[in-house]
Write an enzyme that holds these catalytic residues in place. Structure first.
Site, short mmCIF file in Angstrom:
data_model
loop_
_atom_site.label_atom_id
_atom_site.label_comp_id
_atom_site.label_asym_id
_atom_site.label_seq_id
_atom_site.Cartn_x
_atom_site.Cartn_y
_atom_site.Cartn_z
N LYS A 70 0.62 -1.23 0.19
CA LYS A 70 0.01 -0.01 0.03
C LYS A 70 0.99 1.32 -0.06
O LYS A 70 1.82 1.35 0.70
CB LYS A 70 -0.91 0.04 1.25
N SER A 72 -10.06 1.88 2.80
CA SER A 72 -9.02 2.67 1.64
C SER A 72 -7.83 1.61 0.91
O SER A 72 -7.55 2.13 -0.13
CB SER A 72 -8.06 3.59 2.46
N SER A 124 -9.70 -0.37 6.74
CA SER A 124 -9.07 -0.30 5.50
C SER A 124 -8.39 -1.42 4.97
O SER A 124 -8.19 -1.60 3.89
CB SER A 124 -8.19 0.70 5.56
#
Lengths: 99, 488
Positions: free
Chosen positions: B77, B152, B176
């Site tokens: 990420k 996210s 997330s």
């Protein structure tokens, strides 16, 4: 509970150093009103005698040995800066000339 | 090859049946083939991946014994600092920034021989549930490219479901990792807060942010968990205790025996506002777990109903403080510096140009909640509610070993369907947020389909009992199986 005016949004944005546009103030004022009314529900909980919880890990004053370890060179630390000058971060003027 | 588990790929690389370079190249080829449609990646580091893979092969040539994931590709990420590799946190304010250091979890992955293929898309600064708040455009759900992959960490989850990588890293502040896992039919674990280091994770809400592992199977997730978890002196909230043996727990759960395990159903999450198909898949799975020997009881956690409002005060408050560092001085964007404007004006113009609307909204909400006159009613009260939620968890775990719920109330929604009303987006986190406020671990594992879309099953465990959630999650996987998306 909460209603938030355009003026308040503009004031908060100024405090947060966000140069928001008039169009954004219009958009955010309505949206923030909805958000604040939803989150104000925490006030329904009777919690006068309840201690606040800032963190789930009960560690305090975590210290380390005071020894020198390898760290970034000045060039590495400055590599991402928008502007640098003689091993320093260069910033726009903070005080006007007459101040 | 790209559909293999990380465990299988690692074993084949160690046995020299396939080289790490071949494995890396196969995944890079897959990314070239499909990522134009999925947009899981913000940056693909082919050169870095092949170099890391060559190093693994060279070590194996010399007869070195490496870990079980050496040579296995991983997607990271874009909120994790990666030395010399662009890191934007999905924001324009960090466009082009190359961190001068690695996050602790990144160093540990490199030491374990993992091969990073690239950085994945995310909602800006991890604020969102769909990746639609990424400054670089959304990612698309491999199950249906008109739908969101969650957020996210939607890029990491989409990369797994599209077979672009067998492993990924996410971060979980309010769900997330778990919600993207749920809506893409993959596995995502939020470790105990403090169980994985935050050093090198770009901060959103420091008392909640938790990096964690994502994969397509529970065992792969556990293997990655073992690589990244453990005490780090660089993070003052890192817990100085041994990491629970989550791999052994996953193996135990996979045997399909839950005799003696007590599972709590949260009464307050019994389905109000949830899609019927989500609740049906969830209930069928609970029923299957009882057949494996688990005892299921209903638990009341009355303050969970206030977790969402408390979270949407605490997280914006912390973010309004954390994001003050983006001031156009030390890194990233600077706008309006014409030699005449003041520092304050340049900061305000930089932040206005560099942040997207959701980030601005949260900064303003946080600034409001922390301001004098409102502090007690908002931030202070939210912190008290947080105490009550933690007490609900503690009371529940006196009666049961784990709590379970659906991961998210609804399956992958259509792109654009929730962006006009920010609070509608927040509802995606209804079931995941209580755990973040409490600090314990939780995992999402696929449990079936609702109208052709994946449903996630959430297992929540007590602080530092991450092994318990892996055991139950592996048992869920043993009855529900893994999900295979339609061909892209």
């Amino acid at each position: 509970m909460a209603t938030i005016s355009r003026e308040e949004v503009a004031h908060l944005a100024r405090l947060a150093r966000l140069a928001v546009t008039d169009a954004e103030i219009d958009l955010f004022a309505g949206q923030l009103d909805g958000i604040l009314q939803a989150v104000a529900r925490v006030g329904e909980v009777v919690a006068d005698d309840i201690p606040p919880m800032s963190h789930s890990v009960p560690l305090v004053n975590v210290l380390r040995e005071d020894v020198i370890k390898p760290s970034l060179t000045p060039a590495e630390a400055l590599a991402g800066a928008p502007d640098a000058f003689e091993n320093r971060f260069r910033v726009p003027q903070i005080l006007a000339e007459e101040e | 090859m790209i559909k293999e588990t990380a465990a299988a790929l690692g074993a084949k690389i160690a046995a020299r049946e396939v080289s790490a370079v071949e494995v890396a190249q196969a995944h890079l080829d897959r990314i070239s083939e499909v990522d134009g449609r999925v947009h899981a990646f913000l940056h693909v580091d082919a050169e870095g991946a092949l170099k890391a893979a060559r190093e693994v092969d060279a070590k194996l040539d010399k007869g070195e014994k490496l870990g079980p994931l050496a040579g296995v590709p991983i997607a990271v990420k874009d909120v994790i600092a990666t030395k010399g590799v662009p890191t934007t946190a999905g924001s324009k304010i960090l466009e082009g920034w190359k961190p001068p250091y690695d996050a602790t979890i990144m160093s540990r992955m490199r030491e374990a021989g993992l091969v990073m293929v690239g950085k994945t898309n995310m909602d800006e600064f991890a604020m969102g549930s769909s990746t639609e708040y990424s400054a670089y455009g959304p990612s698309f759900n491999p199950w249906d490219l008109t739908r969101i992959p969650g957020g996210s960490g939607g890029g990491s989850a989409a990369a797994l479901a599209a077979y672009e990588a067998p492993l990924a890293i996410g971060t979980d502040t309010g769900g997330s990792i778990r919600q993207p896992g749920a809506v893409t039919g993959t596995v995502g674990a939020k470790p105990t807060y403090g169980g994985t280091s935050r050093y090198g994770l770009i901060a959103f809400s420091s008392s909640l942010d938790t990096p964690g592992p994502c994969a397509r199977t529970v065992k792969d997730t556990a293997l990655l968990h073992t690589v990244i978890a453990g005490h780090d002196p660089m993070d003052s909230t890192s817990i100085p205790q041994p990491v629970p043996d989550v791999v052994a727990a996953a193996r135990l759960g996979a045997t399909g025996d839950l005799t003696g395990v007590k599972i709590g159903l949260v009464r307050e999450f019994s389905g109000e506002g949830a899609e019927p198909g989500v609740m049906a898949a969830f209930r069928d799975t609970v029923e299957a777990l009882t057949k494996l020997g688990a005892e299921v009881v209903e638990i009341s956690a009355p303050h969970f109903l206030y977790a969402l409002p408390a979270y949407y005060l605490i997280a914006p408050s912390e973010c309004s403080s954390n994001l003050a560092r983006f001031d156009g001085v030390r890194f990233g964007l600077r706008v309006g510096d014409d030699g005449k404007r003041s520092l304050e004006d340049v900061m305000s113009m930089t932040r206005e140009a560099g942040f997207g609307n959701e980030v601005k909204r949260r900064i303003i909400v946080g600034t409001y909640a922390l301001s004098s006159g409102y502090y007690d009613a908002y931030y202070g009260q939210a912190q008290k509610v947080r105490t009550l939620i933690a007490r609900d968890f503690a009371a529940a775990f006196e009666q049961v070993d784990v709590l379970v719920s659906p991961t998210t109330p609804f399956t992958a929604f259509l792109l654009g369907s929730r962006t006009s009303d920010p609070y509608q987006m927040y509802l995606a986190d209804l079931y995941t947020i209580p755990t973040n406020l409490y600090g314990g671990p939780a995992i999402s594992v696929p449990c079936g389909l609702s109208e052709g879309l994946p449903v996630g099953f959430q297992v929540m465990a007590p602080t530092m009992a991450d092994d318990r959630m892996y055991r139950v999650a592996a048992a869920v996987e043993s009855v529900a199986g893994t999900l295979t998306p339609p061909a892209l």
